[in-house]
Design a protein around this motif. Structure first.
Motif, PDB file in Angstrom:
ATOM      1  N   LEU A  81      18.083   2.602 -10.939  1.00 53.35           N
ATOM      2  CA  LEU A  81      17.242   1.995 -11.700  1.00 53.35           C
ATOM      3  C   LEU A  81      18.189   0.910 -12.686  1.00 53.35           C
ATOM      4  O   LEU A  81      17.551  -0.075 -12.879  1.00 53.35           O
ATOM      5  CB  LEU A  81      16.472   3.059 -12.799  1.00 53.35           C
ATOM      6  N   GLU A  82      19.333   1.535 -13.069  1.00 52.47           N
ATOM      7  CA  GLU A  82      20.303   0.386 -13.695  1.00 52.47           C
ATOM      8  C   GLU A  82      20.208  -0.958 -12.961  1.00 52.47           C
ATOM      9  O   GLU A  82      20.312  -1.763 -13.518  1.00 52.47           O
ATOM     10  CB  GLU A  82      21.448   1.074 -13.941  1.00 52.47           C
ATOM     11  N   MET A  83      20.605  -0.724 -11.633  1.00 55.18           N
ATOM     12  CA  MET A  83      20.730  -1.922 -10.785  1.00 55.18           C
ATOM     13  C   MET A  83      19.574  -2.747 -10.587  1.00 55.18           C
ATOM     14  O   MET A  83      19.689  -3.914 -10.934  1.00 55.18           O
ATOM     15  CB  MET A  83      21.252  -1.413  -9.347  1.00 55.18           C
ATOM     16  N   LEU A  84      18.354  -2.016 -10.590  1.00 57.90           N
ATOM     17  CA  LEU A  84      17.264  -2.871 -10.397  1.00 57.90           C
ATOM     18  C   LEU A  84      16.928  -3.559 -11.591  1.00 57.90           C
ATOM     19  O   LEU A  84      16.430  -4.685 -11.731  1.00 57.90           O
ATOM     20  CB  LEU A  84      16.096  -1.907 -10.184  1.00 57.90           C
ATOM     21  N   LYS A  85      17.170  -2.809 -12.775  1.00 59.26           N
ATOM     22  CA  LYS A  85      16.857  -3.676 -14.199  1.00 59.26           C
ATOM     23  C   LYS A  85      17.850  -4.674 -14.548  1.00 59.26           C
ATOM     24  O   LYS A  85      17.406  -5.874 -14.979  1.00 59.26           O
ATOM     25  CB  LYS A  85      17.335  -2.654 -15.321  1.00 59.26           C
ATOM     26  N   GLU A  86      19.304  -4.653 -14.127  1.00 55.92           N
ATOM     27  CA  GLU A  86      20.061  -5.581 -14.177  1.00 55.92           C
ATOM     28  C   GLU A  86      19.708  -6.833 -13.241  1.00 55.92           C
ATOM     29  O   GLU A  86      19.816  -7.792 -13.495  1.00 55.92           O
ATOM     30  CB  GLU A  86      21.376  -5.261 -13.578  1.00 55.92           C
ATOM     31  N   ALA A  87      19.404  -6.529 -12.012  1.00 57.31           N
ATOM     32  CA  ALA A  87      18.800  -7.379 -11.079  1.00 57.31           C
ATOM     33  C   ALA A  87      17.551  -8.401 -11.714  1.00 57.31           C
ATOM     34  O   ALA A  87      17.374  -9.306 -11.552  1.00 57.31           O
ATOM     35  CB  ALA A  87      18.337  -6.711  -9.644  1.00 57.31           C
ATOM     36  N   ARG A  88      16.716  -7.481 -12.502  1.00 56.93           N
ATOM     37  CA  ARG A  88      15.436  -8.089 -12.834  1.00 56.93           C
ATOM     38  C   ARG A  88      15.967  -9.195 -13.903  1.00 56.93           C
ATOM     39  O   ARG A  88      15.300 -10.225 -14.004  1.00 56.93           O
ATOM     40  CB  ARG A  88      14.732  -7.134 -13.457  1.00 56.93           C
ATOM     41  N   GLU A  89      16.663  -8.765 -14.957  1.00 56.23           N
ATOM     42  CA  GLU A  89      17.497  -9.664 -15.752  1.00 56.23           C
ATOM     43  C   GLU A  89      17.974 -11.012 -15.030  1.00 56.23           C
ATOM     44  O   GLU A  89      17.626 -12.279 -15.398  1.00 56.23           O
ATOM     45  CB  GLU A  89      18.379  -9.267 -16.679  1.00 56.23           C
ATOM     46  N   THR A  90      18.789 -10.788 -13.857  1.00 58.81           N
ATOM     47  CA  THR A  90      19.415 -12.015 -13.324  1.00 58.81           C
ATOM     48  C   THR A  90      18.137 -12.837 -12.800  1.00 58.81           C
ATOM     49  O   THR A  90      18.203 -13.983 -12.715  1.00 58.81           O
ATOM     50  CB  THR A  90      20.025 -11.439 -12.063  1.00 58.81           C
ATOM     51  N   VAL A  91      17.028 -12.242 -11.895  1.00 51.55           N
ATOM     52  CA  VAL A  91      16.011 -12.964 -11.637  1.00 51.55           C
ATOM     53  C   VAL A  91      15.327 -13.612 -12.389  1.00 51.55           C
ATOM     54  O   VAL A  91      14.970 -14.908 -12.291  1.00 51.55           O
ATOM     55  CB  VAL A  91      14.952 -11.895 -10.697  1.00 51.55           C
ATOM     56  N   MET A  92      14.894 -13.073 -13.674  1.00 51.88           N
ATOM     57  CA  MET A  92      13.929 -13.737 -14.605  1.00 51.88           C
ATOM     58  C   MET A  92      14.915 -14.864 -15.263  1.00 51.88           C
ATOM     59  O   MET A  92      14.278 -15.732 -15.908  1.00 51.88           O
ATOM     60  CB  MET A  92      13.141 -12.700 -15.581  1.00 51.88           C
ATOM     61  N   GLY A  93      15.966 -14.625 -15.295  1.00 51.38           N
ATOM     62  CA  GLY A  93      16.797 -15.751 -15.962  1.00 51.38           C
ATOM     63  C   GLY A  93      17.430 -16.668 -15.098  1.00 51.38           C
ATOM     64  O   GLY A  93      18.111 -17.452 -15.458  1.00 51.38           O
ATOM     65  N   SER A  94      16.863 -16.613 -13.702  1.00 48.72           N
ATOM     66  CA  SER A  94      17.753 -17.634 -12.920  1.00 48.72           C
ATOM     67  C   SER A  94      16.830 -18.984 -13.003  1.00 48.72           C
ATOM     68  O   SER A  94      15.761 -19.219 -13.453  1.00 48.72           O
ATOM     69  CB  SER A  94      17.015 -17.168 -11.355  1.00 48.72           C
ATOM     70  N   PRO A  95      17.942 -20.024 -12.668  1.00 50.18           N
ATOM     71  CA  PRO A  95      17.480 -21.308 -12.878  1.00 50.18           C
ATOM     72  C   PRO A  95      16.364 -21.810 -11.522  1.00 50.18           C
ATOM     73  O   PRO A  95      15.778 -22.859 -11.800  1.00 50.18           O
ATOM     74  CB  PRO A  95      18.636 -22.144 -12.616  1.00 50.18           C
ATOM     75  N   LEU A  96      15.992 -20.845 -10.799  1.00 49.65           N
ATOM     76  CA  LEU A  96      15.209 -21.224  -9.666  1.00 49.65           C
ATOM     77  C   LEU A  96      13.706 -20.915 -10.256  1.00 49.65           C
ATOM     78  O   LEU A  96      12.755 -21.398  -9.418  1.00 49.65           O
ATOM     79  CB  LEU A  96      15.419 -20.228  -8.639  1.00 49.65           C
ATOM     80  N   GLY A  97      13.512 -20.568 -11.311  1.00 51.01           N
ATOM     81  CA  GLY A  97      12.229 -20.654 -12.250  1.00 51.01           C
ATOM     82  C   GLY A  97      11.213 -19.471 -11.733  1.00 51.01           C
ATOM     83  O   GLY A  97      10.034 -19.660 -11.303  1.00 51.01           O
ATOM     84  N   VAL A  98      11.790 -18.302 -11.310  1.00 53.77           N
ATOM     85  CA  VAL A  98      10.796 -17.314 -10.805  1.00 53.77           C
ATOM     86  C   VAL A  98      10.067 -16.713 -11.969  1.00 53.77           C
ATOM     87  O   VAL A  98      10.514 -17.038 -13.138  1.00 53.77           O
ATOM     88  CB  VAL A  98      11.853 -15.926 -10.399  1.00 53.77           C
ATOM     89  N   ILE A  99       8.771 -16.323 -11.770  1.00 54.31           N
ATOM     90  CA  ILE A  99       7.944 -16.224 -12.867  1.00 54.31           C
ATOM     91  C   ILE A  99       7.316 -14.750 -12.593  1.00 54.31           C
ATOM     92  O   ILE A  99       7.280 -14.065 -11.529  1.00 54.31           O
ATOM     93  CB  ILE A  99       6.484 -17.122 -12.571  1.00 54.31           C
TER      94      ILE A  99
END
Length: 322
Positions: A11-29
Motif C-alpha cells: 500500500l505504501e508503494m501504491l500511495k507513493e506511485a499515486r503521488e508520482t502519477v498525479m504530479g506527473s507533467p503528462l497531465g494524468v487526471i
C-alpha cells in the motif's frame, strides 16, 4: 505461490506511485466516478452502480497512469522500446515526446493502421510484425540498438501507477461491495485490485476477459501464467500471454475472472454509445459482464465498473449494432 513475488507491491508503494502519477507533467487526471442514475443509460441494472470514466483520461485510456510512473522511474535520455496494439503505445508515445526520448513501438500486423499512424505522429518509430514475431523484434531492438524494454503490462512500476485508479475509487465510494475491471495482460487489474484489497479487504474484485482472449482465466485454472492465440474485437485485451507478475498479484487479490462473448462486448459498446459514452470494445468489457449478469451476487450491491478506454474511431463504431 511465492509470497516474495506477491509482496513486492504494498500500500505504501501504491500511495507513493499515486503521488508520482498525479504530479506527473503528462497531465494524468482524476477521472469522474458517475452514478448510474446520472447517466441516460437504461435503468436495467439491479445494483447501485458507479462508472469510472477512464475513457475521459488523457490519451483516452487508463494506460497513461502506469506510463507516468514508469517514465518517472527511468533515467532521462533513455532509449525505450515496447510492444502494443494501441492504447499503451499511444501513452508511451505521448510520454516519449514530452521527455524527448527516443522510442519505438512494435505492433502486431493485426492492429488498425490508424493506431500506428497516431503513435508515429508523436515522433515514435513504429514497426509492424506478425503477432508471433513481435517479441523477437523487441529482442532485436534490445540487442542491436541497445534499447531498454518497457513492458506494457508486466512491470511493477506500471502496475503501481495503475493502482492510482483503485485508490481514487475508494475516495468516492469508500466501501464498495464489488469492483469490476477488464483484463488483458493484467496490469490494470493487478494494480487496482491490490490498491483496493490492501486498503479494504471486504471489497470483491472481478476481472473480465473476452472468451477468445482469456489468458488470465486459463492461468487461474492452471495455476501458472499461460499463453494462447488470443483473438478478440477487444484487441487491447488480447495479448498472447498473461504476465507473470500480474498473474501472481491477481491470484492474491482478485476473486475471479469472468468471460464475455464478442457479441456481448459489441452490445455493450452500442448501449454506452447510445447514452453518449464513447467507449472502445476493450473499455466496455467490464460493463458487458455486469449487463449480462456475469458478476456473482451483484444484485442489490454497491458496484463500480471501470470503463477503461475510449479510443475507437467512427469507422469502427459503424460495425456495431444499433
Amino acid at each position: 505461490m511465492d509470497d516474495s513475488c506477491v509482496n513486492v507491491i504494498s500500500l505504501e508503494m501504491l500511495k507513493e506511485a499515486r503521488e508520482t502519477v498525479m504530479g506527473s507533467p503528462l497531465g494524468v487526471i482524476n477521472t469522474a466516478l458517475i452514478p448510474w442514475h446520472q447517466t441516460t443509460l437504461p435503468p436495467s441494472v439491479a445494483c447501485s452502480l458507479h462508472l469510472k470514466m477512464e475513457n475521459m483520461q488523457r490519451t483516452g485510456s487508463f494506460k497513461i497512469r502506469g506510463v507516468a510512473n514508469q517514465f518517472a522511474r527511468r533515467p532521462e535520455g533513455g532509449q525505450f522500446v515496447s510492444m502494443s496494439a494501441g492504447n499503451y503505445g499511444k501513452a508511451f508515445a505521448f510520454a516519449s515526446k514530452h521527455y524527448g526520448t527516443r522510442g519505438k513501438i512494435v505492433m502486431p500486423e493485426t492492429a488498425p493502421s490508424s493506431r500506428a499512424t497516431l503513435i508515429a505522429s508523436f515522433g515514435v518509430e513504429v514497426e509492424k510484425a506478425p503477432t508471433t514475431r513481435v517479441l523477437s523484434v523487441v529482442e532485436r531492438c534490445i540487442r542491436e540498438d541497445n534499447m531498454t524494454f518497457l513492458h506494457p503490462y508486466d512491470d511493477i512500476d506500471l502496475i503501481a501507477g495503475h493502482g492510482s485508479l483503485g485508490l481514487e475509487i475508494l475516495e468516492v465510494v469508500p466501501d464498495p461491495d464489488i469492483v469490476v475491471v477488464c483484463c488483458g495482460g493484467g496490469g490494470l487489474l493487478a494494480g487496482a485490485a491490490a490498491a483496493i484489497k490492501l486498503s479494504n479487504s471486504r471489497t470483491k474484485v472481478y476481472g473480465v476477459e473476452p472468451e477468445g482472449a482469456c489468458t488470465m482465466y486459463k492461468s487461474f485454472i492452471e495455476k501458472k501464467p499461460v499463453s494462447m492465440d488470443a483473438q478478440s474485437i477487444a484487441s487491447g485485451l488480447a495479448p498472447p500471454c498473461a504476465g507473470d507478475l500480474t498473474y501472481r498479484i491477481c491470484q492474491q487479490h482478485v476473486e475471479g475472472i469472468v468471460l464475455v462473448s464478442e457479441e456481448q462486448i459489441e452490445a455493450a459498446v452500442s448501449t454506452l454509445y447510445r447514452a453518449g459514452l464513447v467507449v472502445e470494445p476493450a473499455g466496455a468489457a467490464a460493463f458487458a459482464a455486469l449487463a449480462e449478469d456475469k458478476i456473482p451476487d451483484a444484485a442489490g450491491k454497491s458496484v463500480v465498473v471501470v470503463l477503461s478506454g475510449g479510443n475507437v474511431g467512427k469507422e469502427e463504431l459503424m460495425h456495431f449494432p444499433d
